[in-house]
Write a protein that holds these residues in place. Structure first.
Motif, PDB file in Angstrom:
ATOM      1  N   VAL A 273       0.836  -1.202   0.000  1.00 22.43           N
ATOM      2  CA  VAL A 273       0.000   0.000   0.000  1.00 22.43           C
ATOM      3  C   VAL A 273       0.872   1.254   0.000  1.00 22.43           C
ATOM      4  O   VAL A 273       1.997   1.254   0.498  1.00 22.43           O
ATOM      5  CB  VAL A 273      -0.975   0.050   1.199  1.00 22.43           C
ATOM      6  CG1 VAL A 273      -1.888  -1.151   1.214  1.00 22.43           C
ATOM      7  CG2 VAL A 273      -0.234   0.157   2.514  1.00 22.43           C
ATOM      8  N   GLY A 274       0.342   2.323  -0.547  1.00 27.89           N
ATOM      9  CA  GLY A 274       1.008   3.616  -0.492  1.00 27.89           C
ATOM     10  C   GLY A 274       0.767   4.271   0.853  1.00 27.89           C
ATOM     11  O   GLY A 274      -0.043   3.799   1.666  1.00 27.89           O
ATOM     12  N   LEU A 275       1.447   5.371   1.075  1.00 26.66           N
ATOM     13  CA  LEU A 275       1.332   6.026   2.378  1.00 26.66           C
ATOM     14  C   LEU A 275      -0.041   6.630   2.620  1.00 26.66           C
ATOM     15  O   LEU A 275      -0.500   6.665   3.763  1.00 26.66           O
ATOM     16  CB  LEU A 275       2.430   7.072   2.544  1.00 26.66           C
ATOM     17  CG  LEU A 275       3.846   6.495   2.676  1.00 26.66           C
ATOM     18  CD1 LEU A 275       4.857   7.615   2.870  1.00 26.66           C
ATOM     19  CD2 LEU A 275       3.928   5.506   3.830  1.00 26.66           C
ATOM     20  N   ASP A 276      -0.722   7.098   1.570  1.00 25.56           N
ATOM     21  CA  ASP A 276      -2.084   7.618   1.767  1.00 25.56           C
ATOM     22  C   ASP A 276      -3.007   6.512   2.265  1.00 25.56           C
ATOM     23  O   ASP A 276      -3.791   6.707   3.194  1.00 25.56           O
ATOM     24  CB  ASP A 276      -2.633   8.218   0.476  1.00 25.56           C
ATOM     25  CG  ASP A 276      -1.992   9.545   0.126  1.00 25.56           C
ATOM     26  OD1 ASP A 276      -1.575  10.270   1.051  1.00 25.56           O
ATOM     27  OD2 ASP A 276      -1.913   9.857  -1.073  1.00 25.56           O
ATOM     28  N   ALA A 277      -2.908   5.330   1.651  1.00 27.25           N
ATOM     29  CA  ALA A 277      -3.726   4.193   2.080  1.00 27.25           C
ATOM     30  C   ALA A 277      -3.319   3.738   3.477  1.00 27.25           C
ATOM     31  O   ALA A 277      -4.174   3.404   4.305  1.00 27.25           O
ATOM     32  CB  ALA A 277      -3.607   3.041   1.089  1.00 27.25           C
ATOM     33  N   ALA A 278      -2.019   3.740   3.756  1.00 29.83           N
ATOM     34  CA  ALA A 278      -1.538   3.355   5.090  1.00 29.83           C
ATOM     35  C   ALA A 278      -2.100   4.294   6.153  1.00 29.83           C
ATOM     36  O   ALA A 278      -2.508   3.847   7.226  1.00 29.83           O
ATOM     37  CB  ALA A 278      -0.014   3.356   5.121  1.00 29.83           C
ATOM     38  N   ALA A 279      -2.145   5.585   5.849  1.00 27.08           N
ATOM     39  CA  ALA A 279      -2.703   6.560   6.799  1.00 27.08           C
ATOM     40  C   ALA A 279      -4.155   6.231   7.100  1.00 27.08           C
ATOM     41  O   ALA A 279      -4.582   6.248   8.260  1.00 27.08           O
ATOM     42  CB  ALA A 279      -2.571   7.974   6.241  1.00 27.08           C
ATOM     43  N   LEU A 280      -4.927   5.931   6.070  1.00 26.11           N
ATOM     44  CA  LEU A 280      -6.341   5.582   6.254  1.00 26.11           C
ATOM     45  C   LEU A 280      -6.488   4.298   7.068  1.00 26.11           C
ATOM     46  O   LEU A 280      -7.281   4.230   8.006  1.00 26.11           O
ATOM     47  CB  LEU A 280      -7.027   5.433   4.895  1.00 26.11           C
ATOM     48  CG  LEU A 280      -8.489   5.008   4.918  1.00 26.11           C
ATOM     49  CD1 LEU A 280      -9.339   6.029   5.651  1.00 26.11           C
ATOM     50  CD2 LEU A 280      -9.001   4.800   3.503  1.00 26.11           C
ATOM     51  N   ILE A 281      -5.709   3.285   6.742  1.00 32.93           N
ATOM     52  CA  ILE A 281      -5.771   2.008   7.456  1.00 32.93           C
ATOM     53  C   ILE A 281      -5.430   2.205   8.930  1.00 32.93           C
ATOM     54  O   ILE A 281      -6.131   1.699   9.820  1.00 32.93           O
ATOM     55  CB  ILE A 281      -4.837   0.968   6.803  1.00 32.93           C
ATOM     56  CG1 ILE A 281      -5.378   0.572   5.428  1.00 32.93           C
ATOM     57  CG2 ILE A 281      -4.666  -0.258   7.697  1.00 32.93           C
ATOM     58  CD1 ILE A 281      -4.376  -0.176   4.562  1.00 32.93           C
TER      59      ILE A 281
END
Length: 108
Positions: free
Chosen positions: A77-85
């Motif tokens: 995952v990218g960092l934007d997705a990681a932030a959401l997760i």
């Protein structure tokens, strides 16, 4: 023949925060990656207006950074997705804690 392992550790607390380079090193990353973590909101710095070289991070930032690194490595995952997760995981833990406090959680 005996094998010897040496482990070192660093105490991270409000009185002993990590610097940018230390956080990057702890995560096996470079400082640019940590700067991205700050930009997407995964970790917070104690003084946001300071230059990155002067940023300091507490233990919760280290844990979130390590979690983001794991999400990148294990799931791509990218960092934007990681932030959401990470935000969703935090919210689930908070809600479960509230349910337990009120005696409403059963086998969740």
């Amino acid at each position: 023949m005996a094998t010897v392992s040496v482990t070192t550790g660093t105490v991270v607390s409000a009185s002993q925060p990590l610097a940018l380079r230390e956080l990057a090193h702890a995560c096996g990353a470079d400082t640019a990656w940590v700067i991205e973590l700050v930009e997407v909101g995964i970790v917070q710095v104690s003084v946001p207006d300071a230059a990155p070289e002067r940023w300091q991070f507490e233990s919760d930032a280290l844990q979130r950074a390590l979690d983001a690194r794991r999400l990148e490595r294990d799931f791509g995952v990218g960092l934007d997705a990681a932030a959401l997760i990470l935000d969703l995981q935090h919210e689930v833990r908070r809600l479960k804690s509230m349910l337990r406090a009120h005696g409403l959680q059963r086998g969740v």
